[in-house]
Design a protein around this motif. Structure first.
Motif, PDB file in Angstrom:
ATOM      1  N   HIS A 253      79.844 -65.684   5.874  1.00 57.01           N
ATOM      2  CA  HIS A 253      80.893 -66.887   5.770  1.00 57.01           C
ATOM      3  C   HIS A 253      80.151 -68.269   6.247  1.00 57.01           C
ATOM      4  CE1 HIS A 253      84.106 -69.516   5.038  1.00 57.01           C
ATOM      5  NE2 HIS A 253      85.511 -69.040   4.815  1.00 57.01           N
ATOM      6  N   TYR A 258      84.545 -68.666  11.290  1.00 55.00           N
ATOM      7  CA  TYR A 258      84.815 -67.835  10.202  1.00 55.00           C
ATOM      8  C   TYR A 258      84.244 -66.296  10.026  1.00 55.00           C
ATOM      9  CZ  TYR A 258      88.724 -69.780   8.402  1.00 55.00           C
ATOM     10  OH  TYR A 258      90.526 -70.648   8.419  1.00 55.00           O
ATOM     11  N   ARG A 259      82.571 -66.607   9.698  1.00 51.69           N
ATOM     12  CA  ARG A 259      81.311 -65.927  10.383  1.00 51.69           C
ATOM     13  C   ARG A 259      81.573 -65.368  11.383  1.00 51.69           C
ATOM     14  NH1 ARG A 259      77.515 -69.037  11.282  1.00 51.69           N
ATOM     15  NH2 ARG A 259      77.338 -69.230   8.720  1.00 51.69           N
ATOM     16  N   HIS A 289      84.495 -59.296   4.807  1.00 50.08           N
ATOM     17  CA  HIS A 289      84.665 -60.874   3.731  1.00 50.08           C
ATOM     18  C   HIS A 289      85.822 -60.921   3.344  1.00 50.08           C
ATOM     19  CE1 HIS A 289      80.961 -58.610   1.693  1.00 50.08           C
ATOM     20  NE2 HIS A 289      80.696 -59.674   2.611  1.00 50.08           N
ATOM     21  N   GLU A 291      87.908 -65.066   2.347  1.00 50.45           N
ATOM     22  CA  GLU A 291      87.893 -66.158   1.821  1.00 50.45           C
ATOM     23  C   GLU A 291      88.981 -66.434   2.240  1.00 50.45           C
ATOM     24  OE1 GLU A 291      86.059 -67.502  -0.404  1.00 50.45           O
ATOM     25  OE2 GLU A 291      84.020 -66.072  -0.505  1.00 50.45           O
TER      26      GLU A 291
END
Length: 318
Positions: A253, A258-259, A289, A291
């Motif tokens: 991300h 968020y990473r 992952h 989003e």
């Protein structure tokens, strides 16, 4: 020729970029056939890295991805993780060499279209092109048709693997991107959407994913790739979680917050010790992952899409 109104350049009409229907069809057809028989390079690389990290003696991994001791987990069968990962890689080699499906479940096709406002498809409506490419690719590839026309009453196979689920995003510019997923249901049956309290925070998100994988165990054909959608509404979060699966493994991300959350979830899931094939080991997930999308002040939708190791994806760009 009227020089005040010259003929448009080839592929351009009234300021719009023209893309011929047959070009879209051919590239989609090729991508759909290939994704069912050729495991994506990023997934193969992740599987090989997982194989190297496992201990042949007992299926455990000496250290987690962060370098700290692995979390306690159920006892593994000796060498089971290595055996399963070797078998998956051998299966992928055979599928590509013989041009055979890497899994008998060739999936329900999801399509994500990102079309610029300055793009026009010439010759045929885009949804018809997509339908035609899927039906022809599944027929010519001799892939199993896995779609029934009615979900509850008289579940009769459509015989074409149609219809797909098509999601459209209209954006600025003159580009067209079409991403396809062949979503198997051995893993899809364990995907979940949860409506968390708005104050739940990141720990609750991690816990929701962990509980999803605890429920799935080895039934979802791990090691898995997890797509996680956060925000929007219940249905929008689920859509985001599917779109996340199109990203290459290692494509983290762009937001560091968020990473870091992706890494936390990855470590937590791998700490469960479910392992390859559910037989124990240090690699339950190959990638995570996330989003996101804005949401309502009173909610925190979180969707988890579980995808088995056979992550079949094709992204075509113009």
């Amino acid at each position: 020729m009227n020089r005040a109104n010259p003929d448009p350049e080839p592929g351009v009409q009234h300021g719009k970029r023209l893309i011929p229907a047959e070009e879209i069809y051919r590239r989609l057809y090729d991508g759909i056939r290939e994704m069912n028989v050729v495991l994506a390079a990023d997934v193969v690389a992740a599987l090989r890295a997982a194989r190297e990290s496992e201990s042949p003696a007992d299926g455990t991994r000496p250290q987690s991805r962060t370098g700290s001791p692995s979390a306690p987990r159920p006892a593994a069968l000796p060498g089971a993780a290595c055996f399963v990962l070797d078998s998956i890689l051998e299966n992928a080699d055979i599928a590509e060499r013989e041009q055979l499906p890497m899994c008998q479940d060739t999936g329900f096709v999801l399509v994500f279209v990102e079309q610029g406002h300055d793009v026009r498809v010439e010759g045929e409506p885009l949804d018809r092109i997509i339908h035609r490419a899927i039906a022809d690719a599944y027929r010519d590839g001799r892939f199993r048709n896995s779609v029934v026309g009615d979900p509850l009453n008289n579940r009769t196979n459509t015989g074409t693997n149609l219809p797909p689920a098509i999601h459209y995003d209209h954006v600025d510019g003159e580009h067209l991107t079409i991403g396809c997923l062949a979503k198997g249901f051995g893993s899809e049956n364990y995907s979940q959407t949860r409506m968390l309290k708005p104050t739940a925070g990141p720990n609750a998100v991690v816990q929701a994913v962990v509980e999803t994988m605890e429920r799935a165990g080895g039934n979802c054909c791990p090691p898995v790739v997890l797509g996680i959608g956060i925000g929007g509404t219940m249905d929008w979060a689920a859509r985001l979680s599917k779109k996340a699966l199109l990203r290459d493994l290692g494509d983290h991300h762009r937001d560091p917050y968020y990473r870091d959350l992706e890494e936390r979830i990855m470590n937590a899931v791998n700490g469960l010790g479910i392992g390859a094939g559910g037989l124990g080991g240090g690699t339950t997930a190959l990638g995570v992952h996330i989003e996101t999308y804005p949401t309502h002040i009173a909610g925190l939708p979180v969707a988890v899409s579980v995808n088995c190791w056979a992550e079949r994806k094709a992204v075509v760009r113009w």
